[in-house]
Write an enzyme that holds these catalytic residues in place. Structure first.
Site, mmCIF file in Angstrom:
data_model
loop_
_atom_site.group_PDB
_atom_site.id
_atom_site.type_symbol
_atom_site.label_atom_id
_atom_site.label_comp_id
_atom_site.label_asym_id
_atom_site.label_seq_id
_atom_site.Cartn_x
_atom_site.Cartn_y
_atom_site.Cartn_z
ATOM 1 N N CYS A 1 0.803 -1.231 0.000
ATOM 2 C CA CYS A 1 0.000 0.000 0.000
ATOM 3 C C CYS A 1 0.828 1.269 0.000
ATOM 4 O O CYS A 1 0.278 2.380 -0.032
ATOM 5 C CB CYS A 1 -0.994 -0.024 1.148
ATOM 6 N N HIS B 1 -13.181 10.013 -7.735
ATOM 7 C CA HIS B 1 -12.189 10.221 -8.801
ATOM 8 C C HIS B 1 -11.136 11.263 -8.434
ATOM 9 O O HIS B 1 -10.642 11.995 -9.298
ATOM 10 C CB HIS B 1 -12.872 10.553 -10.138
ATOM 11 N N GLU C 1 -13.055 -0.391 2.319
ATOM 12 C CA GLU C 1 -11.956 -0.062 1.409
ATOM 13 C C GLU C 1 -11.849 -1.133 0.328
ATOM 14 O O GLU C 1 -11.544 -0.853 -0.830
ATOM 15 C CB GLU C 1 -10.651 0.045 2.193
HETATM 16 N N1 LIG Z 1 -6.117 -1.178 9.230
HETATM 17 C C1 LIG Z 1 -5.822 -0.861 7.954
HETATM 18 N N2 LIG Z 1 -4.979 -1.625 7.265
HETATM 19 C C2 LIG Z 1 -4.703 -1.320 5.986
HETATM 20 C C3 LIG Z 1 -5.303 -0.201 5.370
HETATM 21 C C4 LIG Z 1 -6.173 0.604 6.147
HETATM 22 O O1 LIG Z 1 -6.721 1.613 5.685
HETATM 23 N N3 LIG Z 1 -6.410 0.237 7.416
HETATM 24 N N4 LIG Z 1 -5.058 0.054 4.063
HETATM 25 C C5 LIG Z 1 -4.295 -0.709 3.324
HETATM 26 C C6 LIG Z 1 -4.140 -0.435 1.852
HETATM 27 O O2 LIG Z 1 -4.749 0.791 1.511
HETATM 28 C C7 LIG Z 1 -4.634 -1.532 0.893
HETATM 29 O O3 LIG Z 1 -5.151 -0.995 -0.321
HETATM 30 C C8 LIG Z 1 -5.671 -2.435 1.387
HETATM 31 O O4 LIG Z 1 -5.020 -3.585 1.791
HETATM 32 P P1 LIG Z 1 -5.552 -5.085 1.621
HETATM 33 O O5 LIG Z 1 -6.835 -5.243 2.375
HETATM 34 O O6 LIG Z 1 -4.417 -5.926 2.002
HETATM 35 O O7 LIG Z 1 -5.853 -5.132 0.059
HETATM 36 P P2 LIG Z 1 -6.362 -6.318 -0.826
HETATM 37 O O8 LIG Z 1 -6.533 -5.774 -2.192
HETATM 38 O O9 LIG Z 1 -5.460 -7.478 -0.676
HETATM 39 O O10 LIG Z 1 -7.793 -6.619 -0.212
HETATM 40 P P3 LIG Z 1 -8.706 -7.909 -0.274
HETATM 41 O O11 LIG Z 1 -10.072 -7.402 0.080
HETATM 42 O O12 LIG Z 1 -8.172 -8.840 0.792
HETATM 43 O O13 LIG Z 1 -8.608 -8.465 -1.637
HETATM 44 C C9 LIG Z 1 -3.550 -1.835 3.930
HETATM 45 N N5 LIG Z 1 -3.878 -2.093 5.275
HETATM 46 ZN ZN LIG Z 2 -5.470 1.429 -0.233
#
Ligand SMILES: Nc1nc2c(c(=O)[nH]1)N=C([C@H](O)[C@H](O)COP(=O)(O)OP(=O)(O)OP(=O)(O)O)CN2
Ligand SMILES: [Zn+2]
Length: 147
Positions: free
Chosen positions: A22, A70, A128
């Site tokens: 990330c 966006h 997210e």
């Molecule tokens: N507690 C948090 N942990 C993470 C955040 C956050 O906002 N709060 N954000 C990120 C990154 O922005 C990342 O884009 C998201 O991570 P992740 O869930 O690992 O992404 P995936 O695409 O693998 O999600 P899946 O839903 O599991 O496919 C990281 N951590």
């Molecule tokens: Zn992200």
């Protein structure tokens, strides 16, 4: 009584200094649930409603979605993120200056605080990814203790 409305917006961000993937520029289709709690309106055109869904939609759109959709959301405290934002701005591309790290937790707190200035928000949940969300509750709407 509680009502909930769902919203969606697409934004780009990165987490400067993150120890994983990330730290790279990427995007999310954020899913936002907004919950409003209150008594039913007793009479008039809105009778039987906590709040007209149309009014809720307009408020969330104006205060949140129109600003974040966006856009590149960046932490104003990060030199790296601010530099990217300046470049995008020089090309008239949409950015949103955020006073903190753009985590789901921080964004959900911001959205909750913004909306609470106008509406009796009891909870917001910001997805997210389809499997990850942060939730922010009004202290007065908590049904259980702080655990
Ligand atoms: N507690 C948090 N942990 C993470 C955040 C956050 O906002 N709060 N954000 C990120 C990154 O922005 C990342 O884009 C998201 O991570 P992740 O869930 O690992 O992404 P995936 O695409 O693998 O999600 P899946 O839903 O599991 O496919 C990281 N951590
Ligand atoms: Zn992200």
């Amino acid at each position: 009584m509680k009502i909930v409305k769902h919203f969606s917006f697409d934004s780009a961000h990165l987490l400067d200094c993150h120890d994983g993937k990330c730290q790279n520029l990427h995007g999310h289709t954020y899913q936002l649930e907004v919950e409003v709690q209150g008594p039913l309106i007793k009479s008039g055109p809105k009778a039987g409603m906590v709040l007209d869904f149309a009014d809720l939609k307009q408020a969330v759109k104006q205060q949140i979605v129109d600003h974040l959709d966006h856009a590149f959301i960046y932490d104003v405290h990060s030199e790296k993120e601010s530099t990217i934002a300046q470049l995008l701005q020089s090309w008239q591309m949409k950015t949103f200056a955020f006073k903190g790290r753009t985590t789901a937790e921080m964004l959900s707190q911001f959205i909750f605080d913004q909306l609470s200035t106008k509406l009796p928000i009891s909870r917001i949940r910001l997805y997210e990814t389809p499997s990850s969300y942060a939730e922010c509750n009004s202290p007065s709407s908590k049904e259980t203790s702080d655990d």
